[in-house]
Design an enzyme around this catalytic site. Structure first.
Site, PDB file in Angstrom:
ATOM      1  N   TYR A  36      63.512  13.300  70.263  1.00 27.15           N
ATOM      2  CA  TYR A  36      64.278  13.048  68.816  1.00 27.15           C
ATOM      3  C   TYR A  36      65.027  12.173  68.172  1.00 27.15           C
ATOM      4  CZ  TYR A  36      66.290  14.710  64.096  1.00 27.15           C
ATOM      5  OH  TYR A  36      66.695  14.592  62.956  1.00 27.15           O
TER       6      TYR A  36
ATOM      7  N   ASP B 178      70.251   8.699  75.144  1.00 22.48           N
ATOM      8  CA  ASP B 178      70.394   9.823  73.774  1.00 22.48           C
ATOM      9  C   ASP B 178      71.051  10.710  74.636  1.00 22.48           C
ATOM     10  OD1 ASP B 178      71.013  11.041  71.706  1.00 22.48           O
ATOM     11  OD2 ASP B 178      69.376  10.494  70.723  1.00 22.48           O
TER      12      ASP B 178
ATOM     13  N   LYS C 174      77.081  16.526  68.724  1.00 20.58           N
ATOM     14  CA  LYS C 174      77.391  17.985  68.718  1.00 20.58           C
ATOM     15  C   LYS C 174      78.609  18.117  69.026  1.00 20.58           C
ATOM     16  CE  LYS C 174      72.073  18.072  68.710  1.00 20.58           C
ATOM     17  NZ  LYS C 174      72.006  19.261  67.769  1.00 20.58           N
TER      18      LYS C 174
HETATM   19  C1  LIG Z   1      68.863  14.072  71.129  1.00 17.88           C
HETATM   20  C2  LIG Z   1      69.223  13.685  69.742  1.00 17.88           C
HETATM   21  N1  LIG Z   1      69.886  12.684  69.385  1.00 17.88           N
HETATM   22  C3  LIG Z   1      70.481  12.624  67.671  1.00 17.88           C
HETATM   23  C4  LIG Z   1      70.068  13.283  67.341  1.00 17.88           C
HETATM   24  C5  LIG Z   1      70.447  13.507  65.703  1.00 17.88           C
HETATM   25  O1  LIG Z   1      71.628  14.416  65.600  1.00 17.88           O
HETATM   26  P1  LIG Z   1      72.066  14.405  64.356  1.00 17.88           P
HETATM   27  O2  LIG Z   1      71.872  15.559  64.190  1.00 17.88           O
HETATM   28  O3  LIG Z   1      73.463  15.042  64.252  1.00 17.88           O
HETATM   29  O4  LIG Z   1      72.221  13.681  63.497  1.00 17.88           O
HETATM   30  C6  LIG Z   1      70.162  14.795  67.737  1.00 17.88           C
HETATM   31  C7  LIG Z   1      69.684  15.982  67.076  1.00 17.88           C
HETATM   32  O5  LIG Z   1      69.698  17.298  67.268  1.00 17.88           O
HETATM   33  C8  LIG Z   1      69.110  14.972  69.342  1.00 17.88           C
HETATM   34  O6  LIG Z   1      69.306  16.621  69.427  1.00 17.88           O
HETATM   35  N1  LIG Z   2      67.167  19.096  68.249  1.00 23.41           N
HETATM   36  C1  LIG Z   2      67.467  19.125  66.584  1.00 23.41           C
HETATM   37  C2  LIG Z   2      68.924  19.988  66.469  1.00 23.41           C
HETATM   38  O1  LIG Z   2      69.628  19.885  67.256  1.00 23.41           O
HETATM   39  C3  LIG Z   2      68.369  19.087  65.069  1.00 23.41           C
HETATM   40  C4  LIG Z   2      69.181  19.900  64.134  1.00 23.41           C
HETATM   41  C5  LIG Z   2      69.366  19.371  63.189  1.00 23.41           C
HETATM   42  O2  LIG Z   2      68.257  19.028  62.411  1.00 23.41           O
HETATM   43  O3  LIG Z   2      69.383  20.737  62.087  1.00 23.41           O
END
Ligand SMILES: Cc1ncc(COP(=O)(O)O)c(C=O)c1O
Ligand SMILES: NCC(=O)CCC(=O)O
Length: 427
Positions: free
Chosen positions: A143, A235, A263
């Site tokens: 993701y 990523d 994060k």
């Molecule tokens: C690996 C990774 N990339 C990108 C994102 C997207 O980040 P955001 O939710 O801050 O848009 C996430 C979100 O959890 C993630 O886990």
């Molecule tokens: N591992 C996925 C996320 O941390 C996403 C959190 C969100 O979309 O609120």
């Protein structure tokens, strides 16, 4: 556990916010309990409006590596907020933060944005601008945020939805291949000769549950990209500053061309970043012609919270040793608990990221994660949460530890897991 007030507020919120949440994963859609409405966080604990207390293993999806409301982070926000909220103009803290991040993560240059999604979106645009190619390769189960180009066989909350509203014309330039499977990558390159701008990957996936990439696999990706003129993007929105000061790439000894952060880098405030090699980074506007912008990017309050967090990690690298030993203990306890039960299970862990899968003995890609017993995981999540252990509500997420967790918190986790194992044993 009573969640009456939480239910009332959650139901009221649904009137005004679709599904009652500002991000789908928070709604506990696949669980049959209402999501606790949180009112406070301190250290590794969070509290809901019903007066329940939880040991938090979600930590704002990995962001709160120092635990909730770390006093230094809180103070750094207070110091700035009196004089600087937002200007949309350069501030000195941006310089300090950029220098700290570049030196700590060992990258040449960085651009700050407001979320992980913006970071990955920018990285891909940069790759397309730099290479002049238009396609990207991503991995099933990874993701990278909610931009159209990534919403193809994505993990996290996307895994449990049938998507609408995605622009097919855009998505056709995203090629999805299998994690840890080099043949599928080679096939994608063969079929899309000279068209692939970048390969984007979570070097340790957290969004199909925790699934580490194999070292030889990442090394091979690096070689393919070098050979065929594509960029390699790691990523590290989850793994950056979590697995080490240099992120996951320190574990693998593979250097990507671009890295995305999120994060932890914002200390719990909205932040993301893309960084990497100078030659590529300087293609970004205004230095170059790859456009990217943001009214709130590099916001002084966010920079200050992020700076304090990254600096604390840099000055106390023993935090990583501590997290590793705590997580190792948790893994050991859980392995013992489930081995003594009649449950088949598999625990995937890298540093302070961990996932338990049920009904399978090995998970190396999204398909294997999907084959796990999702119903058993649902029962596990419900049981743990309603017994004060706040873990992700979905199988396709990771659990996290913070430096604020103590051994007694891990022991409590194991105790509750043990009673769950006994509970499921009953006919
Ligand atoms: C690996 C990774 N990339 C990108 C994102 C997207 O980040 P955001 O939710 O801050 O848009 C996430 C979100 O959890 C993630 O886990
Ligand atoms: N591992 C996925 C996320 O941390 C996403 C959190 C969100 O979309 O609120």
């Amino acid at each position: 556990m009573r969640l009456d007030k939480s239910k009332e507020v959650f139901d009221k919120t649904k009137r005004y916010i679709p599904g009652g949440v500002n991000s789908p994963i928070r709604a506990f859609k696949n669980l049959s309990i209402t999501p606790p409405v949180i009112s406070k966080g301190k250290g590794c604990r969070i509290f809901d409006i019903d007066g329940n207390e939880y040991i938090d293993f979600v930590l704002s999806w990995g962001a709160m590596i120092l635990g909730h409301c770390d006093p230094d982070v809180v103070n750094s926000i207070k110091e700035v907020v009196e004089d600087q909220i937002a200007f949309g103009a350069p501030t000195e803290i941006e310089y300090e933060m950029a220098k700290l991040v570049c030196e700590t993560a060992q990258i040449d240059m960085v651009r700050f944005v407001n979320s992980g999604t913006e970071a990955t979106m920018t990285a891909v645009r940069l790759a397309k601008g730099y290479t002049g190619k238009k396609k990207i390769v991503k991995f099933a189960g990874c993701y990278h945020g909610h931009h159209d180009i990534f919403l193809k066989e994505a993990g996290s909350a996307v895994a449990e939805l049938r998507l609408k509203g995605i622009d097919e014309d855009i998505v056709q330039n995203t090629i999805v291949v299998e994690y840890n499977n080099l043949d599928s990558v080679e096939k994608a390159f063969k079929e899309n000769k000279d068209e692939i701008a970048a390969v984007i990957i979570e070097p340790v996936a957290g969004n199909m549950g925790v699934v580490p990439a194999k070292k030889e696999f990442l090394q091979a990706l690096r070689e393919i990209c070098n050979l065929l003129g594509s960029l390699l993007i790691f990523d590290e929105v989850i793994t950056g500053f979590r697995l080490s000061l240099k992120g996951a790439r320190a574990l693998y000894d593979v250097e990507p061309d671009l890295i995305t952060f999120g994060k932890i880098i914002g200390g719990g405030l909205p932040c993301g970043a893309v960084g990497g090699k100078k030659e590529i980074m300087q293609c970004l506007a205004p230095q170059g012609n790859v456009f990217q912008a943001g009214t709130m990017s590099g916001n002084p309050i966010v920079m200050s919270a992020g700076y304090t967090t990254v600096k604390k990690l840099k000055e106390n690298p023993d935090i990583y040793t501590y997290l590793e030993s705590l997580a190792q203990k948790l893994e050991g306890y859980l392995a013992k608990v489930f081995s003594n039960s009649n449950l088949t299970f598999c625990i995937n862990r890298v540093g302070s990221m961990l996932t338990v899968f049920f009904g399978v003995e090995k998970v190396e890609n999204f398909e294997m994660a999907r084959m796990s017993n999702l119903d058993q995981f649902k029962k596990f999540a419900e049981y743990m949460i309603t017994n004060g252990i706040y873990i992700p509500s979905s199988q396709f997420e990771a659990m996290f530890l913070s430096s604020a967790h103590m051994e007694s918190d891990i022991e409590r986790f194991a105790e509750v897991a043990e009673s769950f194992a006994k509970f499921v044993k009953k006919p």
